[in-house]
Design a protein around this motif. Sequence first.
Motif, PDB file in Angstrom:
ATOM      1  N   VAL A  57      46.983  20.818  18.339  1.00 43.99           N
ATOM      2  CA  VAL A  57      47.483  20.513  16.991  1.00 43.99           C
ATOM      3  C   VAL A  57      46.341  20.433  15.994  1.00 43.99           C
ATOM      4  N   GLU A  58      45.225  19.869  16.412  1.00 44.56           N
ATOM      5  CA  GLU A  58      44.092  19.730  15.502  1.00 44.56           C
ATOM      6  C   GLU A  58      43.368  21.044  15.247  1.00 44.56           C
ATOM      7  N   SER A  59      43.651  22.065  16.024  1.00 45.10           N
ATOM      8  CA  SER A  59      42.977  23.350  15.816  1.00 45.10           C
ATOM      9  C   SER A  59      43.537  24.117  14.626  1.00 45.10           C
ATOM     10  N   TYR A  60      44.739  23.781  14.183  1.00 43.44           N
ATOM     11  CA  TYR A  60      45.342  24.477  13.043  1.00 43.44           C
ATOM     12  C   TYR A  60      44.640  24.092  11.741  1.00 43.44           C
ATOM     13  N   LEU A  61      44.493  25.077  10.854  1.00 43.10           N
ATOM     14  CA  LEU A  61      43.849  24.858   9.560  1.00 43.10           C
ATOM     15  C   LEU A  61      44.768  24.126   8.587  1.00 43.10           C
ATOM     16  N   CYS A  62      44.161  23.624   7.525  1.00 43.45           N
ATOM     17  CA  CYS A  62      44.920  23.134   6.375  1.00 43.45           C
ATOM     18  C   CYS A  62      45.206  24.295   5.440  1.00 43.45           C
ATOM     19  N   THR A  63      46.076  24.086   4.484  1.00 43.50           N
ATOM     20  CA  THR A  63      46.509  25.174   3.616  1.00 43.50           C
ATOM     21  C   THR A  63      45.413  25.671   2.674  1.00 43.50           C
ATOM     22  N   ASP A  64      44.277  24.978   2.599  1.00 40.74           N
ATOM     23  CA  ASP A  64      43.152  25.491   1.835  1.00 40.74           C
ATOM     24  C   ASP A  64      42.245  26.379   2.681  1.00 40.74           C
ATOM     25  N   GLY A  65      42.658  26.618   3.933  1.00 40.30           N
ATOM     26  CA  GLY A  65      41.897  27.496   4.809  1.00 40.30           C
ATOM     27  C   GLY A  65      40.767  26.821   5.548  1.00 40.30           C
ATOM     28  N   LEU A  66      40.642  25.517   5.421  1.00 41.37           N
ATOM     29  CA  LEU A  66      39.553  24.786   6.064  1.00 41.37           C
ATOM     30  C   LEU A  66      40.057  24.011   7.277  1.00 41.37           C
ATOM     31  N   PRO A  67      39.189  23.801   8.265  1.00 44.03           N
ATOM     32  CA  PRO A  67      39.564  22.959   9.408  1.00 44.03           C
ATOM     33  C   PRO A  67      39.752  21.523   8.959  1.00 44.03           C
ATOM     34  N   ILE A  68      40.480  20.745   9.756  1.00 42.33           N
ATOM     35  CA  ILE A  68      40.830  19.394   9.338  1.00 42.33           C
ATOM     36  C   ILE A  68      39.594  18.517   9.123  1.00 42.33           C
ATOM     37  N   SER A  69      38.494  18.828   9.794  1.00 39.84           N
ATOM     38  CA  SER A  69      37.280  18.015   9.643  1.00 39.84           C
ATOM     39  C   SER A  69      36.588  18.241   8.306  1.00 39.84           C
ATOM     40  N   LEU A  70      36.973  19.319   7.597  1.00 42.14           N
ATOM     41  CA  LEU A  70      36.332  19.634   6.306  1.00 42.14           C
ATOM     42  C   LEU A  70      37.299  19.598   5.133  1.00 42.14           C
ATOM     43  N   SER A  71      38.566  19.665   5.386  1.00 44.95           N
ATOM     44  CA  SER A  71      39.530  19.799   4.298  1.00 44.95           C
ATOM     45  C   SER A  71      39.893  18.464   3.655  1.00 44.95           C
ATOM     46  N   PRO A  72      39.838  18.383   2.315  1.00 40.13           N
ATOM     47  CA  PRO A  72      40.299  17.167   1.626  1.00 40.13           C
ATOM     48  C   PRO A  72      41.826  17.037   1.659  1.00 40.13           C
ATOM     49  N   LEU A  73      42.514  18.101   2.091  1.00 42.32           N
ATOM     50  CA  LEU A  73      43.975  18.063   2.151  1.00 42.32           C
ATOM     51  C   LEU A  73      44.495  17.415   3.424  1.00 42.32           C
ATOM     52  N   TYR A  74      43.635  17.237   4.392  1.00 40.27           N
ATOM     53  CA  TYR A  74      44.085  16.665   5.670  1.00 40.27           C
ATOM     54  C   TYR A  74      44.402  15.179   5.483  1.00 40.27           C
ATOM     55  N   GLN A  75      45.605  14.772   5.905  1.00 41.80           N
ATOM     56  CA  GLN A  75      46.076  13.404   5.684  1.00 41.80           C
ATOM     57  C   GLN A  75      46.046  12.539   6.939  1.00 41.80           C
TER      58      GLN A  75
END
Length: 552
Positions: A298-316
């Motif tokens: 589940v954590e391998s999927y990107l956020c909608t900004d194209g970034l991995p969850i460890s880098l994306s500000p969209l990850y909640q």
Amino acid sequence: MKKRIFLPVILIVLLAAAGCKKYVDKGLPDQFDDKTFWRSEDNVRSYSWPFYELFPGYGNGGSFGDFYFTSFTDDQANTTFQNFTLNVPSAASSWDFSTVRKANIMLERIDAVPMPDEAKKHWKGVARFFRALVYFARVKDYGDVPWIGRSMDISDTAMIYKPRDPRTLVMDSILYDINYAVDNMRVKDQTNTVNRDVALALKARICLYEGTWRKYHTKLGLPDAGKFLLAAKDACEKLMASPYKLSADYQSNYNSLDLANNGEVILYKKYLPGYLTHSVIGYTTSSSQMSGLTKAAVESYLCTDGLPISLSPLYQGDNTIKVTRSNRDRRLLQTIDTFLCYNGNLVQGMSSSTGYRPSKFLQPLVANVLAPYNDTDAPLFWLAEVLLNYAEAAAELDNLGQYAFAQTDLDKSINLLRVRANLPPLQYAGAQKVAVNGAGYADPKKDADVTSLIWEIRRDRRAELMMDGFRYADLMRWSKGDYMSSATHPDIFKGAKVPDNGAVLRDANGYITPYKAATSRTFADPKNYLLPVPSGQISLYPNGTLAQNPGW
């Protein structure tokens, strides 16, 4: 009206008719008369139908297929603990060459059949296609295997007890077979049967596997990784120039009642109530616990900004299923459900080993949701895999210095998949680096021995083909068997974050643990990259003729 071929139905009718004819002519309905059978192209075609049983698809009835049931990976946690083979078995169904013999017989009989040369070439291509398919499976399992290029009888002891041939010889023979199939099979034969395009798709699949195996298993010293990668890339390009088009909806490739008009699918397995059904929907709908996706998956999927969850500000975060699904790759939203179900928190009687309910294969209009009566069609070869194979082969060739990778390679492959997944395109920044929305990045979780370009292509492959039966083979060819070790990758034995309810097992951080705390799995390198040759087979050979694999 488009002609539709229902292979299982045809097979049943043909076998029944053949049995009746033998009874009238010979009085021995249980015997096959080789001398009188090979009389027409129709007979050759009927001989070929059982080869299609090599495609598991979603399985047959209650049997398990390639999709969902291939849960021995880092992506799923089976409801019961799965481990690598610990002891050498006396027998194994995977060490079987009966279908090779069947293909060899077909090859040897075709020239005597009264039909045009074009037809003879096509059917020789069909026989070589299936022989290549079988041998590819054997090489993945065992590495070196005996190459048997002709039929044998009981007196041919030299061939029967032939030692294992080197992997290089076997794979070159497979490549020869699949090249013959590509060059000689019909562009189209009967609807939904193997043809030139299916052969190209198999060639790409085989050659990508072998090219990367040779590139990453450096201790084996195998040559010609580039040769196989280039063959994979070229096969993909031919298919990408064909009229296949991606479906607008990712999930429609997996939950369709009829794939006949799906422009993405190259070959599929047809299911039909009363004739051939499966159990994928039943196993993800019933009260039997499901094999859910792991925290790692589940954590391998990107956020909608194209970034991995460890880098994306969209990850909640992952405190609830709602926030876990928020701002994520659309493929994740179509792969896991909107609710969590687990021990002590059943939903309509359902529970998942990790809390994540697989929803990718569900179809509310199916004739019967119960196993084994499901009748959605299963894709066998389709464009998405071809695009992924192309991107990976091109990136690997660039990494070897044998191709100049460019943005166009991404735009005509995985970026098409990203559009469907509601993700921005991946941008190539040169020197195997990547960017998204104009900003370069490297995933902090990236392995040090993998470039950012190859890492992200592998990520898209994982997301696109989740639970499709590719992941285990991918880990093996990339020399990443340690991903299956729980000590070094603990998230493969974790699921969703849930509150304590007194019934579900959790770790100290609240994540579901499908197995008891003492459970562990360790990958042994190089031992577990190949299966052990069954001891019963070794004992049948003259002493020392049939060698065992390393570590066994």
